[in-house]
Design a protein around this motif. Sequence first.
Motif, PDB file in Angstrom:
ATOM      1  N   HIS A 145       0.836  -1.213   0.000  1.00  0.00           N
ATOM      2  CA  HIS A 145       0.000   0.000   0.000  1.00  0.00           C
ATOM      3  C   HIS A 145       0.870   1.262   0.000  1.00  0.00           C
ATOM      4  O   HIS A 145       0.600   2.219   0.726  1.00  0.00           O
ATOM      5  CB  HIS A 145      -0.952   0.003   1.208  1.00  0.00           C
ATOM      6  N   GLY A 146       1.877   1.234  -0.834  1.00  0.00           N
ATOM      7  CA  GLY A 146       2.807   2.356  -0.911  1.00  0.00           C
ATOM      8  C   GLY A 146       2.779   3.057  -2.254  1.00  0.00           C
ATOM      9  O   GLY A 146       1.729   3.194  -2.891  1.00  0.00           O
ATOM     10  N   GLU A 147       3.960   3.470  -2.702  1.00  0.00           N
ATOM     11  CA  GLU A 147       4.074   4.276  -3.916  1.00  0.00           C
ATOM     12  C   GLU A 147       3.567   3.550  -5.156  1.00  0.00           C
ATOM     13  O   GLU A 147       2.857   4.135  -5.984  1.00  0.00           O
ATOM     14  CB  GLU A 147       5.534   4.668  -4.133  1.00  0.00           C
ATOM     15  N   LEU A 148       3.963   2.286  -5.330  1.00  0.00           N
ATOM     16  CA  LEU A 148       3.569   1.560  -6.535  1.00  0.00           C
ATOM     17  C   LEU A 148       2.055   1.429  -6.622  1.00  0.00           C
ATOM     18  O   LEU A 148       1.477   1.552  -7.703  1.00  0.00           O
ATOM     19  CB  LEU A 148       4.224   0.184  -6.555  1.00  0.00           C
ATOM     20  N   LEU A 149       1.414   1.171  -5.504  1.00  0.00           N
ATOM     21  CA  LEU A 149      -0.045   1.080  -5.471  1.00  0.00           C
ATOM     22  C   LEU A 149      -0.671   2.373  -5.987  1.00  0.00           C
ATOM     23  O   LEU A 149      -1.543   2.365  -6.858  1.00  0.00           O
ATOM     24  CB  LEU A 149      -0.530   0.791  -4.053  1.00  0.00           C
ATOM     25  N   LEU A 150      -0.222   3.508  -5.454  1.00  0.00           N
ATOM     26  CA  LEU A 150      -0.791   4.796  -5.845  1.00  0.00           C
ATOM     27  C   LEU A 150      -0.572   5.077  -7.326  1.00  0.00           C
ATOM     28  O   LEU A 150      -1.498   5.477  -8.045  1.00  0.00           O
ATOM     29  CB  LEU A 150      -0.173   5.911  -5.004  1.00  0.00           C
ATOM     30  N   LEU A 151       0.653   4.851  -7.809  1.00  0.00           N
ATOM     31  CA  LEU A 151       0.956   5.133  -9.217  1.00  0.00           C
ATOM     32  C   LEU A 151       0.165   4.212 -10.142  1.00  0.00           C
ATOM     33  O   LEU A 151      -0.342   4.647 -11.182  1.00  0.00           O
ATOM     34  CB  LEU A 151       2.452   4.968  -9.476  1.00  0.00           C
ATOM     35  N   MET A 152       0.039   2.934  -9.771  1.00  0.00           N
ATOM     36  CA  MET A 152      -0.714   1.998 -10.598  1.00  0.00           C
ATOM     37  C   MET A 152      -2.197   2.364 -10.667  1.00  0.00           C
ATOM     38  O   MET A 152      -2.823   2.272 -11.733  1.00  0.00           O
ATOM     39  CB  MET A 152      -0.557   0.574 -10.062  1.00  0.00           C
ATOM     40  N   LEU A 153      -2.758   2.766  -9.552  1.00  0.00           N
ATOM     41  CA  LEU A 153      -4.178   3.140  -9.543  1.00  0.00           C
ATOM     42  C   LEU A 153      -4.419   4.406 -10.359  1.00  0.00           C
ATOM     43  O   LEU A 153      -5.420   4.506 -11.086  1.00  0.00           O
ATOM     44  CB  LEU A 153      -4.664   3.320  -8.108  1.00  0.00           C
ATOM     45  N   ARG A 154      -3.524   5.367 -10.259  1.00  0.00           N
ATOM     46  CA  ARG A 154      -3.669   6.600 -11.047  1.00  0.00           C
ATOM     47  C   ARG A 154      -3.508   6.289 -12.534  1.00  0.00           C
ATOM     48  O   ARG A 154      -4.234   6.836 -13.383  1.00  0.00           O
ATOM     49  CB  ARG A 154      -2.656   7.642 -10.594  1.00  0.00           C
ATOM     50  N   TYR A 155      -2.573   5.398 -12.838  1.00  0.00           N
ATOM     51  CA  TYR A 155      -2.395   5.023 -14.241  1.00  0.00           C
ATOM     52  C   TYR A 155      -3.636   4.287 -14.764  1.00  0.00           C
ATOM     53  O   TYR A 155      -4.059   4.498 -15.905  1.00  0.00           O
ATOM     54  CB  TYR A 155      -1.160   4.145 -14.426  1.00  0.00           C
ATOM     55  N   THR A 156      -4.214   3.437 -13.938  1.00  0.00           N
ATOM     56  CA  THR A 156      -5.424   2.717 -14.336  1.00  0.00           C
ATOM     57  C   THR A 156      -6.553   3.682 -14.670  1.00  0.00           C
ATOM     58  O   THR A 156      -7.286   3.491 -15.652  1.00  0.00           O
ATOM     59  CB  THR A 156      -5.870   1.752 -13.222  1.00  0.00           C
ATOM     60  N   GLN A 157      -6.707   4.735 -13.885  1.00  0.00           N
ATOM     61  CA  GLN A 157      -7.733   5.735 -14.156  1.00  0.00           C
ATOM     62  C   GLN A 157      -7.474   6.430 -15.494  1.00  0.00           C
ATOM     63  O   GLN A 157      -8.398   6.660 -16.280  1.00  0.00           O
ATOM     64  CB  GLN A 157      -7.781   6.772 -13.036  1.00  0.00           C
ATOM     65  N   ALA A 158      -6.209   6.740 -15.766  1.00  0.00           N
ATOM     66  CA  ALA A 158      -5.862   7.366 -17.045  1.00  0.00           C
ATOM     67  C   ALA A 158      -6.163   6.421 -18.205  1.00  0.00           C
ATOM     68  O   ALA A 158      -6.652   6.839 -19.264  1.00  0.00           O
ATOM     69  CB  ALA A 158      -4.383   7.762 -17.052  1.00  0.00           C
ATOM     70  N   LEU A 159      -5.891   5.129 -18.013  1.00  0.00           N
ATOM     71  CA  LEU A 159      -6.150   4.142 -19.061  1.00  0.00           C
ATOM     72  C   LEU A 159      -7.649   3.976 -19.297  1.00  0.00           C
ATOM     73  O   LEU A 159      -8.089   3.825 -20.442  1.00  0.00           O
ATOM     74  CB  LEU A 159      -5.532   2.803 -18.663  1.00  0.00           C
ATOM     75  N   ILE A 160      -8.437   4.019 -18.239  1.00  0.00           N
ATOM     76  CA  ILE A 160      -9.895   3.933 -18.382  1.00  0.00           C
ATOM     77  C   ILE A 160     -10.412   5.102 -19.213  1.00  0.00           C
ATOM     78  O   ILE A 160     -11.305   4.945 -20.055  1.00  0.00           O
ATOM     79  CB  ILE A 160     -10.577   3.900 -16.996  1.00  0.00           C
TER      80      ILE A 160
END
Length: 256
Positions: free
Chosen positions: A116-131
């Motif tokens: 639940h650190g940096e990678l989690l946050l970046l991956m979730l933000r990237y997922t939103q951009a991909l959506i």
Amino acid sequence: MSPKPQQNHLLAALSPEVQERLFPYLELVPLPLCAVLYESRRPMGHVYFPTDSIVSLQYLMENGASTAISVVGNEGLLGITLFLGGESTLSRSLVQSAGYAYRLPKPRVEDEFNRHGELLLLMLRYTQALITQVSQTAVCNRHHSIEQQLCRWLLLSMDRLSHNHLTMTQEFISNMLGVRREGVTQAASKLQHLGVISYSRGLIKVLDRPRLEALSCECYSVVRKETDLLLHYLPQRSVIMDIDAIPIITLRTHRE
């Protein structure tokens, strides 16, 4: 010279501490043109971080027809299904522009994600951009002309290139857009007549990017603005282009 992991902007945005945990497990792999990384409904074992390649996510119909729903490059990663709880994807991942990517085994992705650190946050933000990109692609394919779709695709591709050449067949582009190859040829010819691109013997050279953006539908600007907002780690981009850095896109027919 082999590309470095930091050529992927998401990996570069991680702190040295996280990089030290992940980088030893990264494997550099070549991605040849038209290679399939993920097949629909097949188990997925890795997440890919492109460095200088572009991968197209395509949806396949029962009759064999396909259309691209998004593109992934050095701004993000391929394989969001793995950290969202799935084991496979409904789309096929096809290399659109050859190059390299670093891949990370599924267990290492899950381990870092569960911190639940940096990678989690970046991956979730990237997922939103991909959506956002997937949503706008659906709108674009339904409501906008082939010319506008081609402009959007050219712009999205240029945003993700770390070099200035892209080689593929005209049929490949038509399959990505879900249109006839003749439509792609006609759209490219019209853009050439307007002085936006030069088009000769399968070679497209972008001459006027600001005009290309103006001729594209609003779908490109929506995706770009949302991507820049969510992925704050991306280098700042400008519509002012150095003439020596104008991207060149090579189209080849099956006869060549």
